[in-house]
Design a protein around this motif. Structure first.
Motif, PDB file in Angstrom:
ATOM      1  N   ARG A   1      -2.262 -10.970   0.017  1.00  0.00           N
ATOM      2  CA  ARG A   1      -1.779  -9.814   0.785  1.00  0.00           C
ATOM      3  C   ARG A   1      -2.935  -9.357   1.663  1.00  0.00           C
ATOM      4  O   ARG A   1      -3.948  -8.896   1.160  1.00  0.00           O
ATOM      5  N   ASP A   2      -2.773  -9.495   2.963  1.00  0.00           N
ATOM      6  CA  ASP A   2      -3.844  -9.231   3.930  1.00  0.00           C
ATOM      7  C   ASP A   2      -5.053 -10.097   3.566  1.00  0.00           C
ATOM      8  O   ASP A   2      -4.973 -11.294   3.585  1.00  0.00           O
ATOM      9  N   LYS A   3      -6.170  -9.487   3.214  1.00  0.00           N
ATOM     10  CA  LYS A   3      -7.362 -10.261   2.820  1.00  0.00           C
ATOM     11  C   LYS A   3      -7.624 -10.125   1.330  1.00  0.00           C
ATOM     12  O   LYS A   3      -8.734 -10.324   0.865  1.00  0.00           O
ATOM     13  N   GLU A   4      -6.574  -9.801   0.570  1.00  0.00           N
ATOM     14  CA  GLU A   4      -6.697  -9.602  -0.870  1.00  0.00           C
ATOM     15  C   GLU A   4      -5.841 -10.612  -1.620  1.00  0.00           C
ATOM     16  O   GLU A   4      -4.858 -11.120  -1.091  1.00  0.00           O
ATOM     17  N   VAL A   5      -6.219 -10.871  -2.856  1.00  0.00           N
ATOM     18  CA  VAL A   5      -5.399 -11.662  -3.767  1.00  0.00           C
ATOM     19  C   VAL A   5      -4.952 -10.708  -4.868  1.00  0.00           C
ATOM     20  O   VAL A   5      -5.785 -10.093  -5.538  1.00  0.00           O
ATOM     21  N   VAL A   6      -3.639 -10.566  -5.026  1.00  0.00           N
ATOM     22  CA  VAL A   6      -3.085  -9.665  -6.034  1.00  0.00           C
ATOM     23  C   VAL A   6      -2.564 -10.506  -7.192  1.00  0.00           C
ATOM     24  O   VAL A   6      -1.723 -11.379  -7.005  1.00  0.00           O
ATOM     25  N   ILE A   7      -3.075 -10.240  -8.390  1.00  0.00           N
ATOM     26  CA  ILE A   7      -2.645 -10.940  -9.592  1.00  0.00           C
ATOM     27  C   ILE A   7      -1.769  -9.985 -10.389  1.00  0.00           C
ATOM     28  O   ILE A   7      -2.156  -8.844 -10.646  1.00  0.00           O
ATOM     29  N   SER A   8      -0.578 -10.468 -10.770  1.00  0.00           N
ATOM     30  CA  SER A   8       0.322  -9.645 -11.577  1.00  0.00           C
ATOM     31  C   SER A   8       0.677 -10.389 -12.849  1.00  0.00           C
ATOM     32  O   SER A   8       0.630 -11.611 -12.917  1.00  0.00           O
ATOM     33  N   HIS A   9       0.999  -9.612 -13.876  1.00  0.00           N
ATOM     34  CA  HIS A   9       1.374 -10.179 -15.173  1.00  0.00           C
ATOM     35  C   HIS A   9       2.719  -9.590 -15.551  1.00  0.00           C
ATOM     36  O   HIS A   9       2.841  -8.382 -15.725  1.00  0.00           O
ATOM     37  N   HIS A  10       3.716 -10.456 -15.637  1.00  0.00           N
ATOM     38  CA  HIS A  10       5.103 -10.054 -15.923  1.00  0.00           C
ATOM     39  C   HIS A  10       5.559  -8.945 -14.981  1.00  0.00           C
ATOM     40  O   HIS A  10       6.173  -7.967 -15.394  1.00  0.00           O
ATOM     41  N   GLY A  11       5.210  -9.084 -13.702  1.00  0.00           N
ATOM     42  CA  GLY A  11       5.678  -8.171 -12.674  1.00  0.00           C
ATOM     43  C   GLY A  11       4.814  -6.947 -12.441  1.00  0.00           C
ATOM     44  O   GLY A  11       4.986  -6.248 -11.456  1.00  0.00           O
ATOM     45  N   ALA A  12       3.860  -6.655 -13.318  1.00  0.00           N
ATOM     46  CA  ALA A  12       2.993  -5.491 -13.153  1.00  0.00           C
ATOM     47  C   ALA A  12       1.663  -5.939 -12.550  1.00  0.00           C
ATOM     48  O   ALA A  12       1.062  -6.911 -13.005  1.00  0.00           O
ATOM     49  N   GLU A  13       1.206  -5.208 -11.538  1.00  0.00           N
ATOM     50  CA  GLU A  13      -0.059  -5.554 -10.896  1.00  0.00           C
ATOM     51  C   GLU A  13      -1.187  -5.406 -11.911  1.00  0.00           C
ATOM     52  O   GLU A  13      -1.365  -4.355 -12.525  1.00  0.00           O
ATOM     53  N   ALA A  14      -1.963  -6.468 -12.083  1.00  0.00           N
ATOM     54  CA  ALA A  14      -3.011  -6.470 -13.090  1.00  0.00           C
ATOM     55  C   ALA A  14      -4.408  -6.442 -12.485  1.00  0.00           C
ATOM     56  O   ALA A  14      -5.327  -5.895 -13.083  1.00  0.00           O
ATOM     57  N   SER A  15      -4.585  -7.032 -11.307  1.00  0.00           N
ATOM     58  CA  SER A  15      -5.910  -7.077 -10.698  1.00  0.00           C
ATOM     59  C   SER A  15      -5.784  -7.372  -9.211  1.00  0.00           C
ATOM     60  O   SER A  15      -4.827  -8.030  -8.779  1.00  0.00           O
ATOM     61  N   VAL A  16      -6.748  -6.884  -8.445  1.00  0.00           N
ATOM     62  CA  VAL A  16      -6.807  -7.159  -7.007  1.00  0.00           C
ATOM     63  C   VAL A  16      -8.197  -7.692  -6.702  1.00  0.00           C
ATOM     64  O   VAL A  16      -9.198  -7.077  -7.047  1.00  0.00           O
ATOM     65  N   LEU A  17      -8.251  -8.859  -6.079  1.00  0.00           N
ATOM     66  CA  LEU A  17      -9.521  -9.473  -5.708  1.00  0.00           C
ATOM     67  C   LEU A  17      -9.699  -9.356  -4.204  1.00  0.00           C
ATOM     68  O   LEU A  17      -8.758  -9.566  -3.441  1.00  0.00           O
ATOM     69  N   ARG A  18     -10.920  -9.048  -3.792  1.00  0.00           N
ATOM     70  CA  ARG A  18     -11.208  -8.888  -2.371  1.00  0.00           C
ATOM     71  C   ARG A  18     -12.446  -9.691  -2.001  1.00  0.00           C
ATOM     72  O   ARG A  18     -13.256 -10.009  -2.854  1.00  0.00           O
ATOM     73  N   GLY A  19     -12.578  -9.973  -0.738  1.00  0.00           N
ATOM     74  CA  GLY A  19     -13.789 -10.594  -0.209  1.00  0.00           C
ATOM     75  C   GLY A  19     -14.051 -11.985  -0.759  1.00  0.00           C
ATOM     76  O   GLY A  19     -13.142 -12.808  -0.901  1.00  0.00           O
ATOM     77  N   GLU A  20     -15.325 -12.230  -1.082  1.00  0.00           N
ATOM     78  CA  GLU A  20     -15.737 -13.553  -1.539  1.00  0.00           C
ATOM     79  C   GLU A  20     -15.080 -13.925  -2.852  1.00  0.00           C
ATOM     80  O   GLU A  20     -14.751 -15.075  -3.087  1.00  0.00           O
ATOM     81  N   ARG A  21     -14.856 -12.948  -3.728  1.00  0.00           N
ATOM     82  CA  ARG A  21     -14.210 -13.240  -5.012  1.00  0.00           C
ATOM     83  C   ARG A  21     -12.787 -13.741  -4.799  1.00  0.00           C
ATOM     84  O   ARG A  21     -12.315 -14.613  -5.520  1.00  0.00           O
ATOM     85  N   ALA A  22     -12.083 -13.224  -3.806  1.00  0.00           N
ATOM     86  CA  ALA A  22     -10.732 -13.692  -3.499  1.00  0.00           C
ATOM     87  C   ALA A  22     -10.765 -15.135  -2.989  1.00  0.00           C
ATOM     88  O   ALA A  22      -9.952 -15.967  -3.398  1.00  0.00           O
TER      89      ALA A  22
END
Length: 75
Positions: free
Chosen positions: A12-33
């Motif tokens: 999503r944009d410049k982020e990676v959104v990780i969800s677990h069973h439909g609930a947002e669990a973590s958002v990674l940005r920048g180099e980590r993404a």
């Protein structure tokens, strides 16, 4: 030990959104993404996402330890 499941990821944009069973669990940005996208192509995505989110899953080659021994004083 059961393998992790139920994780999904989207860019999503410049982020990676990780969800677990439909609930947002973590958002990674920048180099980590960027690093996550490279790693997910090489390995087990479910295990990788579980480890990033902070699940209790460990790779088969990771050491599992029990409680630490208590120091014994001199008697």
């Amino acid at each position: 030990m059961k393998r992790p499941s139920g994780y999904e990821w989207v860019v999503r944009d410049k982020e990676v959104v990780i969800s677990h069973h439909g609930a947002e669990a973590s958002v990674l940005r920048g180099e980590r993404a960027h690093q996550f996208v490279r790693e997910v192509e090489r390995g087990d995505p479910q295990l990788l996402m579980a480890r990033i989110v902070g699940g209790t899953y460990k790779a088969p080659d990771e050491r599992r330890t029990g409680p630490k021994p208590r120091p014994r004083g001199r008697r």
